[in-house]
Design a protein around this motif. Structure first.
Motif, mmCIF file in Angstrom:
data_model
loop_
_atom_site.group_PDB
_atom_site.id
_atom_site.type_symbol
_atom_site.label_atom_id
_atom_site.label_comp_id
_atom_site.label_asym_id
_atom_site.label_seq_id
_atom_site.Cartn_x
_atom_site.Cartn_y
_atom_site.Cartn_z
ATOM 1 N N SER A 248 41.824 46.477 51.021
ATOM 2 C CA SER A 248 42.056 45.158 50.449
ATOM 3 C C SER A 248 40.878 44.268 50.829
ATOM 4 C CB SER A 248 43.376 44.573 50.976
ATOM 5 O OG SER A 248 43.349 44.483 52.390
ATOM 6 N N SER A 249 40.960 42.997 50.456
ATOM 7 C CA SER A 249 39.830 42.104 50.706
ATOM 8 C C SER A 249 39.726 41.707 52.166
ATOM 9 C CB SER A 249 39.950 40.842 49.842
ATOM 10 O OG SER A 249 41.170 40.171 50.115
ATOM 11 N N GLU A 257 45.476 39.658 45.750
ATOM 12 C CA GLU A 257 44.200 40.134 45.262
ATOM 13 C C GLU A 257 43.279 38.943 45.048
ATOM 14 O OE1 GLU A 257 44.754 42.347 41.712
ATOM 15 O OE2 GLU A 257 45.663 44.079 42.707
ATOM 16 N N ILE A 261 38.431 41.573 43.578
ATOM 17 C CA ILE A 261 39.238 42.770 43.294
ATOM 18 C C ILE A 261 39.737 42.740 41.846
ATOM 19 C CG2 ILE A 261 41.378 43.983 43.861
ATOM 20 C CD1 ILE A 261 40.963 43.237 46.752
ATOM 21 N N GLY A 279 45.371 49.799 47.261
ATOM 22 C CA GLY A 279 45.660 48.643 48.100
ATOM 23 C C GLY A 279 45.538 49.021 49.565
ATOM 24 N N PHE A 280 46.047 48.157 50.429
ATOM 25 C CA PHE A 280 45.966 48.397 51.870
ATOM 26 C C PHE A 280 46.766 49.645 52.253
ATOM 27 C CE2 PHE A 280 48.038 47.946 56.029
ATOM 28 C CZ PHE A 280 46.925 47.850 56.855
#
Length: 393
Positions: A248-249, A257, A261, A279-280
């Motif tokens: 993820s970011s 998001e 992303i 995703g994470f």
């Protein structure tokens, strides 16, 4: 010796929310607990996940916590920023530091170690009988950094994660003798081809015939994910080349998001069946995702100091495509990695490298063997030993 560790002020220790720096703190604290080397006190931000953590039972490692998310903390941060303006770091880190420094000053320590926060030194009056050590996981101390001369002069020793970072420090003093490089380590029992398989390709919509690439880490522009997707788009004729984008970011299990992303998913829309955004993923599950992959691509566009993603991939026996940036070339060899320049031809060269490994399974096999052999040096036991040698030497 009695040693105080001032952590980042963002993620907690033990590393219940992940973080490469925090995981490495856990490594050397575990080693210290097993070998009873020093009396160590860690100053960290609080998180409720820490409650009941077995690391807190140590009799030689001690943990002191600052709650930076309480209502009172938010009030204090606002008031301090209003009357003092901006500090060296943003207000949450500055709040943590002031609270931790107040606690720390109640006792004497032989060494105070600033873990990836050299800027703390600018606001510290260190006693004459205490040594100040700085541990750099990023390029944070060079001749362009704020207060660099003061921080450098106050530091008795500077630990770094790569020669690249040590050379950044040497822009301050070319004749530096304070820097000690300690290459990172990982848990090679967790990252091993021998782990039991619990996640299968079919669960992710992948087949056994697919050629699966994996990218893992924070999904930010400088990590080169956009360029990687561009490279896959150029390989439109290879329908079974697939990409897992894991992360993820930011650290932690965040469902949000950011715009970057979202832009990646828009870019990937024309080949949506070939790119999977997971995703994470919790760190403990990462070896499973690497195990179902054929190669790892780590296309960093910035000078990544010593990314653990490289070490994790090679420990799992994955051939690697990466870049000649920062400390990455110190982690791999030409035998287990294709190392690319991030020039104007980068996307084309990235596509060519992917195609090369896709079409030559025998090359992948040789690189895989070389990766496993090379990874043996990067175990967390060696890392912890080197860390304490640097502290004590």
């Amino acid at each position: 010796m009695k040693i105080a560790i001032l952590t980042s002020g963002i993620l907690p220790v033990p590393a219940v929310n992940g973080g490469a720096v925090e995981n490495h703190i856990d490594f050397y604290l575990k080693y210290n607990n097993e070998h009873h080397l020093h009396d160590m006190t860690v100053f960290s931000v609080w998180d409720d996940k820490i409650i009941g953590h077995p690391a807190l039972l140590s009799k030689i490692n001690h943990y002191k916590y600052i709650n930076t998310k309480s209502i009172w903390a938010k009030i204090c941060k606002n008031v301090y920023e209003r009357f003092h303006g901006e500090g060296y770091y943003h207000r949450t880190i500055e709040y943590y530091f002031r609270k931790a420094w107040k606690l720390l000053n109640k006792e004497h320590y032989d060494i105070i170690l600033l873990d990836n926060r050299p800027g703390y030194a600018a606001n510290m009056n260190v006693p004459n009988n205490t040594k100040l050590f700085v541990y750099l996981h990023n390029d944070l101390l060079n001749d362009q950094a704020k207060s660099y001369q003061e921080i450098y002069e106050k530091s008795s020793r500077i630990l770094t994660v790569s020669d690249y970072i040590s050379n950044c420090v040497r822009t301050i003093n070319p004749n530096d003798n304070k820097c000690f490089t300690i290459l990172n380590g990982i848990d090679l029992t967790a990252f091993s081809q021998n782990i039991e398989t619990t996640i299968f390709r079919q669960q992710l919509g992948l087949s056994d015939n697919d050629f699966v690439m994996v990218f893992s880490g924070r999904i930010t522009r400088e990590k080169g994910v956009a360029e990687l997707i561009d490279a896959i788009i150029r390989l439109s004729q290879y329908h079974n080349i697939k990409l897992l984008v894991i992360g993820s970011s930011f650290y932690g299990d965040s469902a949000n998001e950011d715009d970057f992303i979202k832009s990646l998913k828009q870019k990937a829309a024309i080949i949506t069946e070939r790119i999977i955004f997971t995703g994470f993923i919790p760190y403990a599950q990462m070896p499973q995702y690497l195990k179902i992959s054929d190669i790892a691509v780590i296309p960093s566009l910035w000078d990544d100091p010593c990314p653990n993603t490289v070490l994790e991939a090679q420990a799992m026996g994955l051939p690697i495509i990466t870049t000649r940036r920062g400390g990455i070339p110190e982690e791999v060899t030409e035998d287990n990695a294709i190392i690319l320049k991030t020039d104007e031809h980068f996307v084309n060269n990235l596509a060519d490298a992917i195609c090369d490994l896709y079409e030559h399974p025998e090359k992948r096999q040789l690189m895989s063997h070389a990766a496993i052999q090379h990874s043996k040096y990067y175990n967390h036991q060696r890392y912890a030993e080197d860390f304490f040698k640097a502290l004590e030497g």
